[in-house]
Design an enzyme around this catalytic site. Sequence first.
Site, PDB file in Angstrom:
ATOM      1  N   ARG A 157       0.200   8.226  -7.027  1.00  0.00           N
ATOM      2  CA  ARG A 157       0.866   7.834  -5.571  1.00  0.00           C
ATOM      3  C   ARG A 157       1.597   9.058  -5.096  1.00  0.00           C
ATOM      4  NH1 ARG A 157      -0.166   2.089  -5.806  1.00  0.00           N
ATOM      5  NH2 ARG A 157       0.319   1.166  -3.884  1.00  0.00           N
TER       6      ARG A 157
ATOM      7  N   ARG B  17       0.528 -12.321  -3.211  1.00  0.00           N
ATOM      8  CA  ARG B  17       1.536 -11.551  -3.468  1.00  0.00           C
ATOM      9  C   ARG B  17       2.917 -11.424  -2.734  1.00  0.00           C
ATOM     10  NH1 ARG B  17      -1.184  -6.020  -4.311  1.00  0.00           N
ATOM     11  NH2 ARG B  17       0.624  -5.227  -3.488  1.00  0.00           N
TER      12      ARG B  17
ATOM     13  N   LYS C  85      -9.042  -1.017  -2.963  1.00  0.00           N
ATOM     14  CA  LYS C  85      -8.917  -0.293  -4.425  1.00  0.00           C
ATOM     15  C   LYS C  85      -9.078  -1.265  -5.478  1.00  0.00           C
ATOM     16  CE  LYS C  85      -4.897   1.510  -3.816  1.00  0.00           C
ATOM     17  NZ  LYS C  85      -4.414   0.832  -2.484  1.00  0.00           N
TER      18      LYS C  85
ATOM     19  N   ARG D 260       4.331   0.013   3.283  1.00  0.00           N
ATOM     20  CA  ARG D 260       3.668   0.522   2.332  1.00  0.00           C
ATOM     21  C   ARG D 260       2.682   1.701   2.780  1.00  0.00           C
ATOM     22  NH1 ARG D 260       1.945  -5.266   0.511  1.00  0.00           N
ATOM     23  NH2 ARG D 260       0.195  -4.331  -0.424  1.00  0.00           N
TER      24      ARG D 260
ATOM     25  N   ARG E 214      -4.843 -11.991   2.106  1.00  0.00           N
ATOM     26  CA  ARG E 214      -5.433 -12.084   0.786  1.00  0.00           C
ATOM     27  C   ARG E 214      -4.485 -12.768  -0.385  1.00  0.00           C
ATOM     28  NH1 ARG E 214      -4.780  -5.517  -1.112  1.00  0.00           N
ATOM     29  NH2 ARG E 214      -2.524  -5.840  -1.612  1.00  0.00           N
TER      30      ARG E 214
HETATM   31  P1  ADP Z   1      -1.094  -1.911  -2.856  1.00  0.00           P
HETATM   32  O1  ADP Z   1      -2.063  -0.867  -3.034  1.00  0.00           O
HETATM   33  O2  ADP Z   1      -2.123  -3.068  -2.027  1.00  0.00           O
HETATM   34  O3  ADP Z   1      -0.071  -1.504  -2.159  1.00  0.00           O
HETATM   35  P2  ADP Z   1      -0.585  -1.815  -5.581  1.00  0.00           P
HETATM   36  O4  ADP Z   1      -0.536  -3.257  -6.436  1.00  0.00           O
HETATM   37  O5  ADP Z   1      -1.141  -0.783  -5.965  1.00  0.00           O
HETATM   38  O6  ADP Z   1      -0.648  -2.595  -4.161  1.00  0.00           O
HETATM   39  O7  ADP Z   1       1.052  -1.663  -5.501  1.00  0.00           O
HETATM   40  C1  ADP Z   1       2.299  -2.366  -5.141  1.00  0.00           C
HETATM   41  C2  ADP Z   1       3.361  -1.876  -5.239  1.00  0.00           C
HETATM   42  O8  ADP Z   1       3.748  -1.419  -6.563  1.00  0.00           O
HETATM   43  C3  ADP Z   1       3.683  -0.584  -4.255  1.00  0.00           C
HETATM   44  O9  ADP Z   1       4.196  -0.929  -3.062  1.00  0.00           O
HETATM   45  C4  ADP Z   1       4.930   0.219  -5.025  1.00  0.00           C
HETATM   46  O10 ADP Z   1       5.955  -0.521  -4.839  1.00  0.00           O
HETATM   47  C5  ADP Z   1       4.356  -0.546  -6.769  1.00  0.00           C
HETATM   48  N1  ADP Z   1       3.495   0.764  -7.279  1.00  0.00           N
HETATM   49  C6  ADP Z   1       2.381   0.591  -7.877  1.00  0.00           C
HETATM   50  N2  ADP Z   1       1.722   1.434  -8.219  1.00  0.00           N
HETATM   51  C7  ADP Z   1       2.720   2.581  -7.965  1.00  0.00           C
HETATM   52  C8  ADP Z   1       2.657   3.983  -8.249  1.00  0.00           C
HETATM   53  N3  ADP Z   1       1.721   4.871  -8.967  1.00  0.00           N
HETATM   54  N4  ADP Z   1       3.889   4.844  -8.159  1.00  0.00           N
HETATM   55  C9  ADP Z   1       4.920   4.103  -7.433  1.00  0.00           C
HETATM   56  N5  ADP Z   1       4.782   2.991  -7.018  1.00  0.00           N
HETATM   57  C10 ADP Z   1       3.737   2.398  -7.393  1.00  0.00           C
END
Ligand code: ADP
Length: 223
Positions: A94, A166, A19, A177, A133
């Site tokens: 999400r 990260r 993404k 996740r 990554r």
């Molecule tokens: P990835 O898609 O690789 O898991 P992100 O950077 O999108 O990485 O998200 C990392 C973390 O940030 C998630 O595991 C969650 O804890 C939090 N997070 C990000 N976006 C949301 C969201 N829209 N709602 C709830 N938690 C979120």
Amino acid sequence: MSDAQATVLILLGPPGAGKGTQARMLEEEYGLVQLSTGDMLRAAVAQGTEAGRAAKALMEAGALVPDEVVLAILRERMAQPDVARGIILDGFPRTGGQAAALDRLLAAQGWRVTAAVSLEVDDEAMVGRVSGRYTCACGEGWHDTFKKPAVAGVCDRCGGSDFRRRADDNAVTVRERLRAYHDQTAPLIAHYAAQGVLERIDAMGPIAQVRAALGRILGRVAA
Ligand code: ADP
Ligand code: ZN
């Protein structure tokens, strides 16, 4: 936000689906603005804001941050004038609650979702993708196996070598996740199918192939 409908592209998919990588490329190519709630939350954690303090432990455990925390950050970002250029939502919505809130937020401006693209991948492969990554300070993403810089340790894009990994990109947290994705986010595929805006693409192939598939979708639906 302005009243004229701008492109609102949602990228749906589990961690590691690509993404962020795709959103950054589309941002450059189409002049859209990438909105990553993960990036916004990581910035809040780094700054030690109230939202960041609420999010930190949950993010480290691979759990979702509560809707109200994410929505407050997203609303604030959507109030900035640059979003009128059109947006790519990366990692948001999400949950069903977030999707409903987004629909209301867009409707208030006379906007709607242009397309929600599900990046379809195999879970097992995601563990390897995410574990290897890292990101350059300039924003470019790299991978130990799948996307190495031409010269080891030097970013092709900016020439720098300030790379970061990260804290949540480890095999244990990735599995959490993935679980959160299947339990709470995958149901949104039906939500967008019902709106008639769902697109599915195979995201197991090379980055350039996924990019081309997204380009074809944007060419067809972009405002
Ligand atoms: P990835 O898609 O690789 O898991 P992100 O950077 O999108 O990485 O998200 C990392 C973390 O940030 C998630 O595991 C969650 O804890 C939090 N997070 C990000 N976006 C949301 C969201 N829209 N709602 C709830 N938690 C979120
Ligand atoms: Zn760089």
